[in-house]
Scaffold this motif. Structure first.
Motif, PDB file in Angstrom:
ATOM      1  N   GLU A  84      22.017 -15.097 -59.733  1.00  0.00           N
ATOM      2  CA  GLU A  84      21.877 -14.660 -58.348  1.00  0.00           C
ATOM      3  C   GLU A  84      20.432 -14.874 -57.935  1.00  0.00           C
ATOM      4  O   GLU A  84      19.502 -14.502 -58.654  1.00  0.00           O
ATOM      5  N   LEU A  85      20.267 -15.495 -56.780  1.00  0.00           N
ATOM      6  CA  LEU A  85      18.928 -15.767 -56.269  1.00  0.00           C
ATOM      7  C   LEU A  85      18.937 -15.583 -54.758  1.00  0.00           C
ATOM      8  O   LEU A  85      19.735 -16.210 -54.068  1.00  0.00           O
ATOM      9  N   GLY A  86      18.096 -14.695 -54.277  1.00  0.00           N
ATOM     10  CA  GLY A  86      18.013 -14.441 -52.846  1.00  0.00           C
ATOM     11  C   GLY A  86      19.316 -13.925 -52.254  1.00  0.00           C
ATOM     12  O   GLY A  86      19.677 -14.286 -51.135  1.00  0.00           O
ATOM     13  N   GLY A  87      20.049 -13.130 -53.023  1.00  0.00           N
ATOM     14  CA  GLY A  87      21.310 -12.574 -52.545  1.00  0.00           C
ATOM     15  C   GLY A  87      22.488 -13.527 -52.625  1.00  0.00           C
ATOM     16  O   GLY A  87      23.595 -13.188 -52.219  1.00  0.00           O
ATOM     17  N   GLU A  88      22.260 -14.724 -53.136  1.00  0.00           N
ATOM     18  CA  GLU A  88      23.320 -15.723 -53.258  1.00  0.00           C
ATOM     19  C   GLU A  88      23.706 -15.922 -54.729  1.00  0.00           C
ATOM     20  O   GLU A  88      22.838 -16.080 -55.583  1.00  0.00           O
ATOM     21  N   LYS A  89      25.007 -15.916 -55.005  1.00  0.00           N
ATOM     22  CA  LYS A  89      25.505 -16.157 -56.365  1.00  0.00           C
ATOM     23  C   LYS A  89      25.691 -17.659 -56.542  1.00  0.00           C
ATOM     24  O   LYS A  89      26.351 -18.313 -55.741  1.00  0.00           O
ATOM     25  N   ILE A  90      25.097 -18.204 -57.601  1.00  0.00           N
ATOM     26  CA  ILE A  90      25.128 -19.637 -57.859  1.00  0.00           C
ATOM     27  C   ILE A  90      25.785 -19.876 -59.216  1.00  0.00           C
ATOM     28  O   ILE A  90      25.443 -19.235 -60.206  1.00  0.00           O
ATOM     29  N   VAL A  91      26.747 -20.808 -59.236  1.00  0.00           N
ATOM     30  CA  VAL A  91      27.471 -21.166 -60.454  1.00  0.00           C
ATOM     31  C   VAL A  91      27.228 -22.646 -60.729  1.00  0.00           C
ATOM     32  O   VAL A  91      27.518 -23.487 -59.883  1.00  0.00           O
ATOM     33  N   LEU A  92      26.685 -22.946 -61.901  1.00  0.00           N
ATOM     34  CA  LEU A  92      26.420 -24.323 -62.301  1.00  0.00           C
ATOM     35  C   LEU A  92      27.170 -24.648 -63.582  1.00  0.00           C
ATOM     36  O   LEU A  92      27.342 -23.784 -64.444  1.00  0.00           O
ATOM     37  N   THR A  93      27.572 -25.897 -63.726  1.00  0.00           N
ATOM     38  CA  THR A  93      28.078 -26.397 -65.000  1.00  0.00           C
ATOM     39  C   THR A  93      27.098 -27.464 -65.462  1.00  0.00           C
ATOM     40  O   THR A  93      26.858 -28.436 -64.753  1.00  0.00           O
ATOM     41  N   LEU A  94      26.528 -27.240 -66.628  1.00  0.00           N
ATOM     42  CA  LEU A  94      25.504 -28.130 -67.166  1.00  0.00           C
ATOM     43  C   LEU A  94      26.024 -28.784 -68.449  1.00  0.00           C
ATOM     44  O   LEU A  94      26.698 -28.131 -69.236  1.00  0.00           O
ATOM     45  N   PRO A  95      25.703 -30.058 -68.669  1.00  0.00           N
ATOM     46  CA  PRO A  95      26.292 -30.787 -69.794  1.00  0.00           C
ATOM     47  C   PRO A  95      25.787 -30.397 -71.183  1.00  0.00           C
ATOM     48  O   PRO A  95      26.539 -30.466 -72.149  1.00  0.00           O
ATOM     49  N   THR A  96      24.513 -30.012 -71.296  1.00  0.00           N
ATOM     50  CA  THR A  96      23.964 -29.724 -72.627  1.00  0.00           C
ATOM     51  C   THR A  96      23.233 -28.382 -72.642  1.00  0.00           C
ATOM     52  O   THR A  96      22.804 -27.886 -71.596  1.00  0.00           O
ATOM     53  N   ILE A  97      23.045 -27.840 -73.823  1.00  0.00           N
ATOM     54  CA  ILE A  97      22.315 -26.585 -73.968  1.00  0.00           C
ATOM     55  C   ILE A  97      20.850 -26.778 -73.569  1.00  0.00           C
ATOM     56  O   ILE A  97      20.211 -25.856 -73.054  1.00  0.00           O
ATOM     57  N   GLU A  98      20.318 -27.969 -73.756  1.00  0.00           N
ATOM     58  CA  GLU A  98      18.948 -28.263 -73.338  1.00  0.00           C
ATOM     59  C   GLU A  98      18.827 -28.166 -71.820  1.00  0.00           C
ATOM     60  O   GLU A  98      17.835 -27.659 -71.292  1.00  0.00           O
ATOM     61  N   ASP A  99      19.856 -28.650 -71.100  1.00  0.00           N
ATOM     62  CA  ASP A  99      19.863 -28.534 -69.644  1.00  0.00           C
ATOM     63  C   ASP A  99      19.922 -27.072 -69.217  1.00  0.00           C
ATOM     64  O   ASP A  99      19.302 -26.677 -68.227  1.00  0.00           O
ATOM     65  N   VAL A 100      20.671 -26.266 -69.961  1.00  0.00           N
ATOM     66  CA  VAL A 100      20.749 -24.833 -69.675  1.00  0.00           C
ATOM     67  C   VAL A 100      19.369 -24.205 -69.834  1.00  0.00           C
ATOM     68  O   VAL A 100      18.912 -23.445 -68.967  1.00  0.00           O
ATOM     69  N   GLN A 101      18.667 -24.522 -70.919  1.00  0.00           N
ATOM     70  CA  GLN A 101      17.334 -23.967 -71.167  1.00  0.00           C
ATOM     71  C   GLN A 101      16.371 -24.331 -70.033  1.00  0.00           C
ATOM     72  O   GLN A 101      15.614 -23.490 -69.550  1.00  0.00           O
ATOM     73  N   THR A 102      16.409 -25.575 -69.607  1.00  0.00           N
ATOM     74  CA  THR A 102      15.540 -26.035 -68.520  1.00  0.00           C
ATOM     75  C   THR A 102      15.837 -25.278 -67.233  1.00  0.00           C
ATOM     76  O   THR A 102      14.916 -24.808 -66.549  1.00  0.00           O
ATOM     77  N   GLU A 103      17.119 -25.153 -66.906  1.00  0.00           N
ATOM     78  CA  GLU A 103      17.521 -24.459 -65.679  1.00  0.00           C
ATOM     79  C   GLU A 103      17.167 -22.976 -65.748  1.00  0.00           C
ATOM     80  O   GLU A 103      16.702 -22.388 -64.767  1.00  0.00           O
ATOM     81  N   LEU A 104      17.373 -22.356 -66.915  1.00  0.00           N
ATOM     82  CA  LEU A 104      17.028 -20.934 -67.079  1.00  0.00           C
ATOM     83  C   LEU A 104      15.540 -20.697 -66.818  1.00  0.00           C
ATOM     84  O   LEU A 104      15.167 -19.755 -66.119  1.00  0.00           O
ATOM     85  N   LYS A 105      14.692 -21.544 -67.387  1.00  0.00           N
ATOM     86  CA  LYS A 105      13.249 -21.399 -67.186  1.00  0.00           C
ATOM     87  C   LYS A 105      12.898 -21.535 -65.708  1.00  0.00           C
ATOM     88  O   LYS A 105      12.101 -20.767 -65.170  1.00  0.00           O
ATOM     89  N   LYS A 106      13.505 -22.519 -65.054  1.00  0.00           N
ATOM     90  CA  LYS A 106      13.225 -22.771 -63.645  1.00  0.00           C
ATOM     91  C   LYS A 106      13.635 -21.588 -62.772  1.00  0.00           C
ATOM     92  O   LYS A 106      12.822 -21.078 -61.991  1.00  0.00           O
ATOM     93  N   VAL A 107      14.883 -21.155 -62.893  1.00  0.00           N
ATOM     94  CA  VAL A 107      15.374 -20.104 -61.995  1.00  0.00           C
ATOM     95  C   VAL A 107      14.786 -18.737 -62.331  1.00  0.00           C
ATOM     96  O   VAL A 107      14.574 -17.922 -61.440  1.00  0.00           O
ATOM     97  N   ALA A 108      14.475 -18.493 -63.604  1.00  0.00           N
ATOM     98  CA  ALA A 108      13.834 -17.229 -63.976  1.00  0.00           C
ATOM     99  C   ALA A 108      12.447 -17.155 -63.338  1.00  0.00           C
ATOM    100  O   ALA A 108      12.033 -16.100 -62.866  1.00  0.00           O
ATOM    101  N   GLY A 109      11.759 -18.290 -63.299  1.00  0.00           N
ATOM    102  CA  GLY A 109      10.454 -18.352 -62.652  1.00  0.00           C
ATOM    103  C   GLY A 109      10.529 -18.120 -61.151  1.00  0.00           C
ATOM    104  O   GLY A 109       9.546 -17.719 -60.526  1.00  0.00           O
ATOM    105  N   GLU A 110      11.690 -18.378 -60.577  1.00  0.00           N
ATOM    106  CA  GLU A 110      11.899 -18.165 -59.139  1.00  0.00           C
ATOM    107  C   GLU A 110      12.395 -16.756 -58.847  1.00  0.00           C
ATOM    108  O   GLU A 110      12.647 -16.415 -57.699  1.00  0.00           O
ATOM    109  N   GLY A 111      12.581 -15.945 -59.911  1.00  0.00           N
ATOM    110  CA  GLY A 111      13.004 -14.566 -59.733  1.00  0.00           C
ATOM    111  C   GLY A 111      14.512 -14.350 -59.741  1.00  0.00           C
ATOM    112  O   GLY A 111      14.993 -13.301 -59.312  1.00  0.00           O
TER     113      GLY A 111
END
Length: 75
Positions: A25-52
């Motif tokens: 959830e970011l800015g009151g919006e629920k976002i659902v992603l499907t990512l191909p690899t666990i490495e992509d998940v790690q990258t996305e987690l770091k990015k969105v966690a940094g955005e709050g």
């Protein structure tokens, strides 16, 4: 007939796994992603966690047994 797979149901579903599902959830919006690899998940987690973002769920994206059977049968 031809045997196209032999093993447990769990192993069969692991074989046809389709990446990973990430829900946050970011800015009151629920976002659902499907990512191909666990490495992509790690990258996305770091990015969105940094955005709050608030991470709600992360799990393997799996087909149902029925969908997996059809996928393998049509190969």
């Amino acid at each position: 007939g031809e045997v196209v797979y032999q093993g447990t149901t769990h192993q069969f579903l692991d074989r046809v796994q389709q990446g990973y599902s990430l829900v946050y959830e970011l800015g009151g919006e629920k976002i659902v992603l499907t990512l191909p690899t666990i490495e992509d998940v790690q990258t996305e987690l770091k990015k969105v966690a940094g955005e709050g973002a608030v991470i709600l769920e992360m799990k393997p994206a799996r087909m149902s047994l029925e969908e997996a059977f059809v996928e393998v049968a049509l190969r």
